[in-house]
Each structure stands twice: as C-alpha cells, then as structure tokens.
Design a protein around this motif. Structure first.
Motif, PDB file in Angstrom:
ATOM      1  N   ASP A  46      -0.704 -49.074  42.374  1.00  0.00           N
ATOM      2  CA  ASP A  46       0.647 -48.639  42.709  1.00  0.00           C
ATOM      3  C   ASP A  46       1.532 -48.594  41.469  1.00  0.00           C
ATOM      4  OD1 ASP A  46       0.445 -48.127  45.452  1.00  0.00           O
ATOM      5  OD2 ASP A  46       0.826 -50.223  45.988  1.00  0.00           O
ATOM      6  N   ILE A  47       2.343 -47.550  41.393  1.00  0.00           N
ATOM      7  CA  ILE A  47       3.375 -47.427  40.373  1.00  0.00           C
ATOM      8  C   ILE A  47       4.712 -47.854  40.950  1.00  0.00           C
ATOM      9  CG2 ILE A  47       4.567 -45.812  38.824  1.00  0.00           C
ATOM     10  CD1 ILE A  47       2.019 -44.040  38.989  1.00  0.00           C
ATOM     11  N   VAL A  48       4.976 -47.417  42.164  1.00  0.00           N
ATOM     12  CA  VAL A  48       6.199 -47.760  42.900  1.00  0.00           C
ATOM     13  C   VAL A  48       5.792 -48.112  44.322  1.00  0.00           C
ATOM     14  CG1 VAL A  48       8.404 -46.892  43.780  1.00  0.00           C
ATOM     15  CG2 VAL A  48       7.613 -46.193  41.507  1.00  0.00           C
ATOM     16  N   ARG A  49       6.394 -49.166  44.875  1.00  0.00           N
ATOM     17  CA  ARG A  49       6.108 -49.571  46.244  1.00  0.00           C
ATOM     18  C   ARG A  49       7.334 -49.357  47.120  1.00  0.00           C
ATOM     19  NH1 ARG A  49       1.624 -52.191  47.309  1.00  0.00           N
ATOM     20  NH2 ARG A  49       2.553 -53.177  49.144  1.00  0.00           N
ATOM     21  N   ALA A  50       7.088 -48.926  48.350  1.00  0.00           N
ATOM     22  CA  ALA A  50       8.188 -48.690  49.284  1.00  0.00           C
ATOM     23  C   ALA A  50       8.996 -49.969  49.484  1.00  0.00           C
ATOM     24  CB  ALA A  50       7.638 -48.194  50.618  1.00  0.00           C
ATOM     25  N   GLY A  51      10.304 -49.824  49.484  1.00  0.00           N
ATOM     26  CA  GLY A  51      11.195 -50.953  49.708  1.00  0.00           C
ATOM     27  C   GLY A  51      11.599 -51.688  48.451  1.00  0.00           C
ATOM     28  N   GLU A  52      10.958 -51.366  47.336  1.00  0.00           N
ATOM     29  CA  GLU A  52      11.274 -52.050  46.089  1.00  0.00           C
ATOM     30  C   GLU A  52      12.183 -51.184  45.226  1.00  0.00           C
ATOM     31  OE1 GLU A  52       7.677 -53.136  44.131  1.00  0.00           O
ATOM     32  OE2 GLU A  52       7.074 -54.583  45.670  1.00  0.00           O
ATOM     33  N   ARG A  53      13.069 -51.823  44.519  1.00  0.00           N
ATOM     34  CA  ARG A  53      13.961 -51.131  43.605  1.00  0.00           C
ATOM     35  C   ARG A  53      13.316 -51.086  42.222  1.00  0.00           C
ATOM     36  NH1 ARG A  53      19.409 -49.927  43.312  1.00  0.00           N
ATOM     37  NH2 ARG A  53      19.760 -50.951  45.332  1.00  0.00           N
ATOM     38  N   SER A  54      13.226 -49.895  41.673  1.00  0.00           N
ATOM     39  CA  SER A  54      12.630 -49.747  40.352  1.00  0.00           C
ATOM     40  C   SER A  54      13.608 -50.198  39.279  1.00  0.00           C
ATOM     41  CB  SER A  54      12.236 -48.284  40.118  1.00  0.00           C
ATOM     42  OG  SER A  54      11.735 -48.102  38.819  1.00  0.00           O
ATOM     43  N   SER A  55      13.069 -50.798  38.226  1.00  0.00           N
ATOM     44  CA  SER A  55      13.911 -51.221  37.107  1.00  0.00           C
ATOM     45  C   SER A  55      14.162 -50.084  36.116  1.00  0.00           C
ATOM     46  CB  SER A  55      13.244 -52.390  36.368  1.00  0.00           C
ATOM     47  OG  SER A  55      11.977 -51.993  35.866  1.00  0.00           O
ATOM     48  N   GLY A  56      13.526 -48.937  36.350  1.00  0.00           N
ATOM     49  CA  GLY A  56      13.689 -47.810  35.451  1.00  0.00           C
ATOM     50  C   GLY A  56      12.999 -46.585  36.007  1.00  0.00           C
ATOM     51  N   TYR A  68       3.007 -41.065  48.634  1.00  0.00           N
ATOM     52  CA  TYR A  68       2.488 -41.132  50.000  1.00  0.00           C
ATOM     53  C   TYR A  68       3.335 -42.055  50.856  1.00  0.00           C
ATOM     54  CZ  TYR A  68       0.272 -45.686  48.871  1.00  0.00           C
ATOM     55  OH  TYR A  68       0.025 -46.995  48.505  1.00  0.00           O
ATOM     56  N   LYS A  69       3.227 -41.850  52.165  1.00  0.00           N
ATOM     57  CA  LYS A  69       3.841 -42.730  53.139  1.00  0.00           C
ATOM     58  C   LYS A  69       2.765 -43.164  54.129  1.00  0.00           C
ATOM     59  CE  LYS A  69       8.139 -42.614  54.164  1.00  0.00           C
ATOM     60  NZ  LYS A  69       9.559 -42.379  54.518  1.00  0.00           N
ATOM     61  N   LEU A  70       2.940 -44.354  54.662  1.00  0.00           N
ATOM     62  CA  LEU A  70       2.042 -44.875  55.686  1.00  0.00           C
ATOM     63  C   LEU A  70       2.784 -44.902  57.019  1.00  0.00           C
ATOM     64  CD1 LEU A  70       0.528 -47.915  53.743  1.00  0.00           C
ATOM     65  CD2 LEU A  70      -0.544 -45.677  54.116  1.00  0.00           C
ATOM     66  N   VAL A  71       2.122 -44.391  58.059  1.00  0.00           N
ATOM     67  CA  VAL A  71       2.707 -44.474  59.391  1.00  0.00           C
ATOM     68  C   VAL A  71       2.241 -45.765  60.045  1.00  0.00           C
ATOM     69  CG1 VAL A  71       2.928 -41.986  59.624  1.00  0.00           C
ATOM     70  CG2 VAL A  71       0.824 -43.098  60.376  1.00  0.00           C
ATOM     71  N   ARG A  72       2.779 -46.041  61.226  1.00  0.00           N
ATOM     72  CA  ARG A  72       2.584 -47.363  61.832  1.00  0.00           C
ATOM     73  C   ARG A  72       1.127 -47.740  62.049  1.00  0.00           C
ATOM     74  NH1 ARG A  72       6.148 -50.674  64.248  1.00  0.00           N
ATOM     75  NH2 ARG A  72       7.752 -49.055  64.138  1.00  0.00           N
ATOM     76  N   LEU A  90      12.705 -40.287  39.328  1.00  0.00           N
ATOM     77  CA  LEU A  90      13.996 -40.041  38.702  1.00  0.00           C
ATOM     78  C   LEU A  90      15.132 -40.182  39.707  1.00  0.00           C
ATOM     79  CD1 LEU A  90      15.230 -39.279  35.958  1.00  0.00           C
ATOM     80  CD2 LEU A  90      15.065 -36.877  36.644  1.00  0.00           C
ATOM     81  N   GLN A  91      14.842 -39.914  40.982  1.00  0.00           N
ATOM     82  CA  GLN A  91      15.876 -40.018  42.012  1.00  0.00           C
ATOM     83  C   GLN A  91      16.320 -41.451  42.257  1.00  0.00           C
ATOM     84  OE1 GLN A  91      12.722 -39.255  42.551  1.00  0.00           O
ATOM     85  NE2 GLN A  91      11.933 -40.599  44.152  1.00  0.00           N
ATOM     86  N   ASP A  99      11.672 -45.182  49.265  1.00  0.00           N
ATOM     87  CA  ASP A  99      11.303 -45.073  50.676  1.00  0.00           C
ATOM     88  C   ASP A  99       9.843 -44.656  50.853  1.00  0.00           C
ATOM     89  OD1 ASP A  99      11.303 -42.408  49.980  1.00  0.00           O
ATOM     90  OD2 ASP A  99      13.067 -41.873  51.149  1.00  0.00           O
ATOM     91  N   HIS A 100       9.079 -44.630  49.738  1.00  0.00           N
ATOM     92  CA  HIS A 100       7.672 -44.256  49.819  1.00  0.00           C
ATOM     93  C   HIS A 100       6.927 -44.921  48.669  1.00  0.00           C
ATOM     94  CE1 HIS A 100       9.450 -41.382  46.983  1.00  0.00           C
ATOM     95  NE2 HIS A 100       8.244 -41.206  46.476  1.00  0.00           N
ATOM     96  N   TYR A 101       5.608 -44.784  48.696  1.00  0.00           N
ATOM     97  CA  TYR A 101       4.758 -45.344  47.648  1.00  0.00           C
ATOM     98  C   TYR A 101       4.381 -44.254  46.642  1.00  0.00           C
ATOM     99  CZ  TYR A 101       3.964 -49.282  50.841  1.00  0.00           C
ATOM    100  OH  TYR A 101       4.122 -50.358  51.672  1.00  0.00           O
ATOM    101  N   ILE A 102       4.133 -44.684  45.403  1.00  0.00           N
ATOM    102  CA  ILE A 102       3.565 -43.812  44.381  1.00  0.00           C
ATOM    103  C   ILE A 102       2.434 -44.580  43.726  1.00  0.00           C
ATOM    104  CG2 ILE A 102       3.980 -42.485  42.285  1.00  0.00           C
ATOM    105  CD1 ILE A 102       6.956 -42.457  43.030  1.00  0.00           C
ATOM    106  N   ALA A 103       1.276 -43.933  43.631  1.00  0.00           N
ATOM    107  CA  ALA A 103       0.106 -44.607  43.071  1.00  0.00           C
ATOM    108  C   ALA A 103      -0.635 -43.680  42.128  1.00  0.00           C
ATOM    109  CB  ALA A 103      -0.837 -45.065  44.188  1.00  0.00           C
ATOM    110  N   ALA A 104      -1.406 -44.261  41.232  1.00  0.00           N
ATOM    111  CA  ALA A 104      -2.260 -43.481  40.337  1.00  0.00           C
ATOM    112  C   ALA A 104      -3.421 -42.909  41.139  1.00  0.00           C
ATOM    113  CB  ALA A 104      -2.772 -44.357  39.209  1.00  0.00           C
TER     114      ALA A 104
END
Length: 259
Positions: A46-56, A68-72, A90-91, A99-104
C-alpha cells in the motif's frame, strides 16, 4: 515486433506536463528537484490507505500502481491505473484523509514530497499550480471515460479501449514504443477494472488475439495495427486533454544535479 523503449533517466512528470502546460526552465528545475526518487515499493504494498491522512504527495516515477476500493463483502473495484508521471494523491491537499486505497501493482519507485513543499511550489508559481491542476483534472477525465466504458461499451470494446489508453499514456512519458508497451495486468485485475469475471476476460482476450487486434506475451502488449484497434473500440484520445504537442525526443533531467 517493435522494441520496447526503456524509460530514460528523466523525470516522467516533466515529460507528461509538456502536453498540458508550457513551463519555463526554472519551473522544470523546481519540479525536477522536488520530485526525486525516494523509495521502492514491492507489488501489492500500500502507498495510501483509506481513512488515513497523507503527510505529503506521492508521485510514481517507475512502475505501475492502482487505486481501488473494497466493498462490504471484500470484493475489489479498481478505479484507476497510475503510470510513471502520475500523482497518487495530489487531491489530498484539499480533501484530507483518503477515501480509497492506492497500492503498487509492480515494483515501484515513488517520490514522496512533504505537503509544505508542494504548497510552496503552488503558491510560488502560478504556472506550476496550473500544471498540477491540469494533471489532476486529466485524472478526473480518465475516470469519467472509464465510467462511460463501464456503462455503455460492450466488454470486448471496453478492454480494447483500455489497451489503447495504456499504450498512449506510456508513450507520453517515453515508456512505450509505437505499438508496444508493458502490460503487467493479470486477468483477475482486468476483471476488477472492467466489472466482469476473469473467465469473461479470458474469452475476450482470446477473441481479440484471434482477430489479430492484439498480442500478449511476457507481460507486454503488442498492437499490430494501432489505428485498427482504435477504430474497433472508437478510441478518441480527446479525454486525455493533450493540449500541447511538444517536440519529439525532448526530455528533462531528473534534477539539476543528476539522479
């Protein structure tokens, strides 16, 4: 088969931004120095995880990543593919926690830039701010095109359209040849992008190969006749908003001081 053009030792962000904004040498130097390679990620990390605030802000310099997003029930929908020169988040400057995940997807080289440094670039130079805004708006345009494909194109044209897009987007940053590009997507991943089953993906790929529209080998895509594939799926690159046509072969160094 055309040889794949290796990604040069240049900053793919600068190569990409040439198509959206005229930046002067000072702007390019600032961006090249800011977005340097800082770390390598392994596939599925993971590069970014849903619910977490990025530091940059994170920029893909080499490799593929995906949103990607995961449904229930745990199923995954892939929302976007991030190629060299693409920002992951960047957003986050405005939106805060993701509100979503980003992964390699593959082994990736990522540039991590603190938020304060990005803010300084944007507030210092309106051309840089406009260039980064263009990059963000193009990401949104690509998502709209994916949604249109999902809702209105039959599955075979949906896959062909995606292949045309990935070939062109990699050509913009020198990562593809005229008819060839890396394609490190498994059939289950294509299914998660297109909203169909892996079995359906397998059948469509077989049909496209038998029709002579594509060749797939060793995680690479070869398109024997690009215009024929584009005609098959009605591919119009207008949604990528390539407003500039920079000189072929132009490049920028990774930074003023070398890699």
């Amino acid at each position: 088969m055309d040889a794949i053009v290796a990604l040069p030792r240049v900053n793919p962000l600068l190569l990409k931004l040439r198509f959206g904004m005229d930046l002067d040498a000072g702007d390019r130097a600032l961006l090249g120095d800011a977005f340097r390679a800082t770390r390598s990620l392994e596939p599925q990390q993971d590069i970014v995880r849903a619910g977490e605030r990025s530091s940059g802000v994170h920029l893909v310099l080499e490799g593929f990543a995906f949103r990607y997003k995961l449904v229930r029930d745990g199923r995954r929908q892939i929302l976007g593919l991030l190629l060299p020169g693409d920002f992951c988040d960047l957003q986050s400057i405005v939106l805060g926690p993701s509100d979503h995940y980003i992964a390699a997807l593959t082994t990736c080289t990522i540039a991590d830039v603190p938020q304060r440094q990005v803010d300084a670039l944007i507030f210092r130079d309106s051309r840089i701010a406009r260039a980064l805004w263009w990059a963000t708006l193009v990401d949104e345009s690509v998502l709209r095109e994916w949604l249109a494909s999902m809702g209105q194109r039959p599955a075979d044209k949906r896959i062909a359209h995606l292949f045309c897009e990935l070939l062109l987007r990699q050509q913009l940053v020198g990562a593809a040849g005229a008819r060839d590009c890396p394609l490190p997507l498994t059939q289950p991943m294509l299914a998660d992008i297109l909203g169909i089953t892996p079995i359906h993906v397998s059948r469509i790929l077989r049909d496209l190969r038998e029709a002579g529209l594509i060749e797939l080998k060793d995680r690479h895509l070869h398109v024997p006749e690009v215009e024929r594939l584009r005609a098959f799926c009605d591919f119009d690159p207008a949604y990528l908003h390539l407003v500039n046509t920079p000189e072929q072969g132009a490049s920028e160094p990774l930074s003023g001081n070398g890699p």
